[in-house]
Design a protein around this motif. Structure first.
Motif, mmCIF file in Angstrom:
data_model
loop_
_atom_site.group_PDB
_atom_site.id
_atom_site.type_symbol
_atom_site.label_atom_id
_atom_site.label_comp_id
_atom_site.label_asym_id
_atom_site.label_seq_id
_atom_site.Cartn_x
_atom_site.Cartn_y
_atom_site.Cartn_z
ATOM 1 N N ALA A 1 -6.784 11.100 7.953
ATOM 2 C CA ALA A 1 -7.663 9.967 7.644
ATOM 3 C C ALA A 1 -7.023 9.034 6.621
ATOM 4 O O ALA A 1 -7.227 7.830 6.658
ATOM 5 C CB ALA A 1 -9.002 10.476 7.109
ATOM 6 N N GLY A 2 -6.267 9.602 5.687
ATOM 7 C CA GLY A 2 -5.639 8.793 4.653
ATOM 8 C C GLY A 2 -5.333 9.631 3.427
ATOM 9 O O GLY A 2 -5.215 10.851 3.514
ATOM 10 N N ALA A 3 -5.196 8.951 2.295
ATOM 11 C CA ALA A 3 -4.839 9.634 1.057
ATOM 12 C C ALA A 3 -5.813 9.294 -0.055
ATOM 13 O O ALA A 3 -6.331 8.174 -0.116
ATOM 14 C CB ALA A 3 -3.421 9.248 0.637
ATOM 15 N N ILE A 4 -6.030 10.271 -0.907
ATOM 16 C CA ILE A 4 -6.837 10.085 -2.115
ATOM 17 C C ILE A 4 -5.908 10.350 -3.292
ATOM 18 O O ILE A 4 -5.401 11.463 -3.452
ATOM 19 C CB ILE A 4 -8.046 11.036 -2.145
ATOM 20 N N LEU A 5 -5.668 9.313 -4.076
ATOM 21 C CA LEU A 5 -4.829 9.426 -5.262
ATOM 22 C C LEU A 5 -5.737 9.617 -6.461
ATOM 23 O O LEU A 5 -6.658 8.835 -6.682
ATOM 24 C CB LEU A 5 -3.964 8.183 -5.429
ATOM 25 N N LYS A 6 -5.458 10.666 -7.227
ATOM 26 C CA LYS A 6 -6.306 11.018 -8.369
ATOM 27 C C LYS A 6 -5.546 10.756 -9.666
ATOM 28 O O LYS A 6 -4.404 11.187 -9.817
ATOM 29 C CB LYS A 6 -6.702 12.490 -8.284
ATOM 30 N N TYR A 7 -6.201 10.047 -10.561
ATOM 31 C CA TYR A 7 -5.638 9.701 -11.857
ATOM 32 C C TYR A 7 -6.523 10.321 -12.944
ATOM 33 O O TYR A 7 -7.402 9.661 -13.490
ATOM 34 C CB TYR A 7 -5.556 8.181 -12.007
ATOM 35 N N PRO A 8 -6.314 11.625 -13.254
ATOM 36 C CA PRO A 8 -7.195 12.315 -14.193
ATOM 37 C C PRO A 8 -7.168 11.724 -15.605
ATOM 38 O O PRO A 8 -8.166 11.808 -16.323
ATOM 39 C CB PRO A 8 -6.694 13.758 -14.192
ATOM 40 N N LYS A 9 -6.075 11.130 -15.985
ATOM 41 C CA LYS A 9 -5.952 10.535 -17.319
ATOM 42 C C LYS A 9 -7.023 9.470 -17.558
ATOM 43 O O LYS A 9 -7.546 9.336 -18.657
ATOM 44 C CB LYS A 9 -4.551 9.925 -17.441
ATOM 45 N N VAL A 10 -7.370 8.722 -16.490
ATOM 46 C CA VAL A 10 -8.384 7.669 -16.602
ATOM 47 C C VAL A 10 -9.615 7.975 -15.752
ATOM 48 O O VAL A 10 -10.492 7.133 -15.581
ATOM 49 C CB VAL A 10 -7.790 6.286 -16.235
ATOM 50 N N ARG A 11 -9.644 9.178 -15.182
ATOM 51 C CA ARG A 11 -10.769 9.653 -14.363
ATOM 52 C C ARG A 11 -11.117 8.676 -13.238
ATOM 53 O O ARG A 11 -12.270 8.302 -13.042
ATOM 54 C CB ARG A 11 -11.985 9.920 -15.232
ATOM 55 N N GLN A 12 -10.091 8.282 -12.493
ATOM 56 C CA GLN A 12 -10.277 7.382 -11.361
ATOM 57 C C GLN A 12 -9.583 7.943 -10.132
ATOM 58 O O GLN A 12 -8.644 8.737 -10.247
ATOM 59 C CB GLN A 12 -9.715 5.996 -11.673
ATOM 60 N N THR A 13 -10.069 7.514 -8.983
ATOM 61 C CA THR A 13 -9.416 7.858 -7.723
ATOM 62 C C THR A 13 -9.255 6.594 -6.896
ATOM 63 O O THR A 13 -10.020 5.639 -7.041
ATOM 64 C CB THR A 13 -10.222 8.892 -6.910
ATOM 65 N N GLU A 14 -8.250 6.608 -6.044
ATOM 66 C CA GLU A 14 -8.006 5.525 -5.094
ATOM 67 C C GLU A 14 -7.962 6.153 -3.711
ATOM 68 O O GLU A 14 -7.259 7.133 -3.499
ATOM 69 C CB GLU A 14 -6.671 4.825 -5.382
ATOM 70 N N ARG A 15 -8.707 5.593 -2.783
ATOM 71 C CA ARG A 15 -8.747 6.097 -1.413
ATOM 72 C C ARG A 15 -8.055 5.073 -0.520
ATOM 73 O O ARG A 15 -8.433 3.900 -0.512
ATOM 74 C CB ARG A 15 -10.197 6.294 -0.980
ATOM 75 N N ILE A 16 -7.021 5.516 0.207
ATOM 76 C CA ILE A 16 -6.236 4.625 1.060
ATOM 77 C C ILE A 16 -6.279 5.160 2.491
ATOM 78 O O ILE A 16 -5.709 6.220 2.775
ATOM 79 C CB ILE A 16 -4.775 4.549 0.586
ATOM 80 N N PRO A 17 -6.921 4.442 3.396
ATOM 81 C CA PRO A 17 -6.939 4.884 4.793
ATOM 82 C C PRO A 17 -5.545 4.800 5.429
ATOM 83 O O PRO A 17 -4.771 3.896 5.113
ATOM 84 C CB PRO A 17 -7.892 3.904 5.480
ATOM 85 N N TYR A 18 -5.250 5.744 6.295
ATOM 86 C CA TYR A 18 -3.984 5.733 7.024
ATOM 87 C C TYR A 18 -4.212 5.014 8.343
ATOM 88 O O TYR A 18 -5.074 5.392 9.133
ATOM 89 C CB TYR A 18 -3.493 7.161 7.273
ATOM 90 N N THR A 19 -3.454 3.955 8.569
ATOM 91 C CA THR A 19 -3.574 3.140 9.780
ATOM 92 C C THR A 19 -2.221 3.066 10.483
ATOM 93 O O THR A 19 -1.197 3.503 9.934
ATOM 94 C CB THR A 19 -4.014 1.707 9.418
ATOM 95 N N SER A 20 -2.202 2.476 11.652
ATOM 96 C CA SER A 20 -0.933 2.294 12.353
ATOM 97 C C SER A 20 -0.005 1.380 11.558
ATOM 98 O O SER A 20 1.220 1.546 11.581
ATOM 99 C CB SER A 20 -1.162 1.753 13.760
ATOM 100 N N THR A 21 -0.568 0.435 10.842
ATOM 101 C CA THR A 21 0.240 -0.442 9.984
ATOM 102 C C THR A 21 0.904 0.370 8.876
ATOM 103 O O THR A 21 2.086 0.171 8.566
ATOM 104 C CB THR A 21 -0.630 -1.562 9.378
#
Length: 165
Positions: free
Chosen positions: A103-123
């Motif tokens: 589906a994609g990737a979830i990047l976790k930044y525990p230092k600032v308690r944030q996450t980034e969700r990036i969908p995986y596409t053909s692009t």
């Protein structure tokens, strides 16, 4: 020399951060072992999300792949970078190439308690293939790429190599 199957997430991250760093890494120059920043990153990784299981893909080792088809990566920095994104999409591409639905990737930044969700596409898949080709061009080059501007090198474990004359 390396071929496409040998290109892992670290290669892609270094390519996006600094091609010279990738070139040196591919030749066995590894000052990361003495870098305080790298040691901090490993400590953050080891103390965060300990219940998640790493996945070894040979040339690449991702932090975790969950049952909802998301690659999870723990980062020690405070914000999403192009290098983080490219590395995560590389992992998605590798899984996709193995026949795993991603589906994609979830990047976790525990230092600032944030996450980034990036969908995986053909692009994103096409960009990952292009990044592998660029990485191979970089590591096979007979001379190292030029160093970046000095201010871009702050905190890099390769700083002394690049900036000692």
């Amino acid at each position: 020399m390396l071929n496409a199957e040998d290109i892992g997430g670290v290669h892609i991250k270094y390519l996006e951060h600094c091609p010279r760093q990738l070139w040196l890494f591919a030749r066995g120059f590894r000052p990361e072992a003495t870098s305080q920043r790298v040691l901090l990153g490993e400590a953050v990784h080891d103390t965060s999300y300990r219940h998640e299981q790493a996945v070894d893909l040979g040339a690449a080792k991702l932090d975790h792949f969950d049952g909802r088809r998301w690659v999870h990566e723990v980062k020690s920095s405070s914000r999403l970078t192009a290098a983080d994104r490219a590395q995560a999409m590389h992992y998605c591409y590798l899984l996709h190439r193995l026949g795993v639905e991603v589906a994609g990737a979830i990047l976790k930044y525990p230092k600032v308690r944030q996450t980034e969700r990036i969908p995986y596409t053909s692009t994103e898949g096409a960009a990952a293939i292009a990044a592998i080709a660029r990485a191979l061009d970089t590591v096979h080059a007979p001379q190292s790429p030029p160093r970046l501007a000095r201010r871009a090198c702050h905190g890099c474990s390769y700083f002394d190599y690049c900036w000692t004359d």
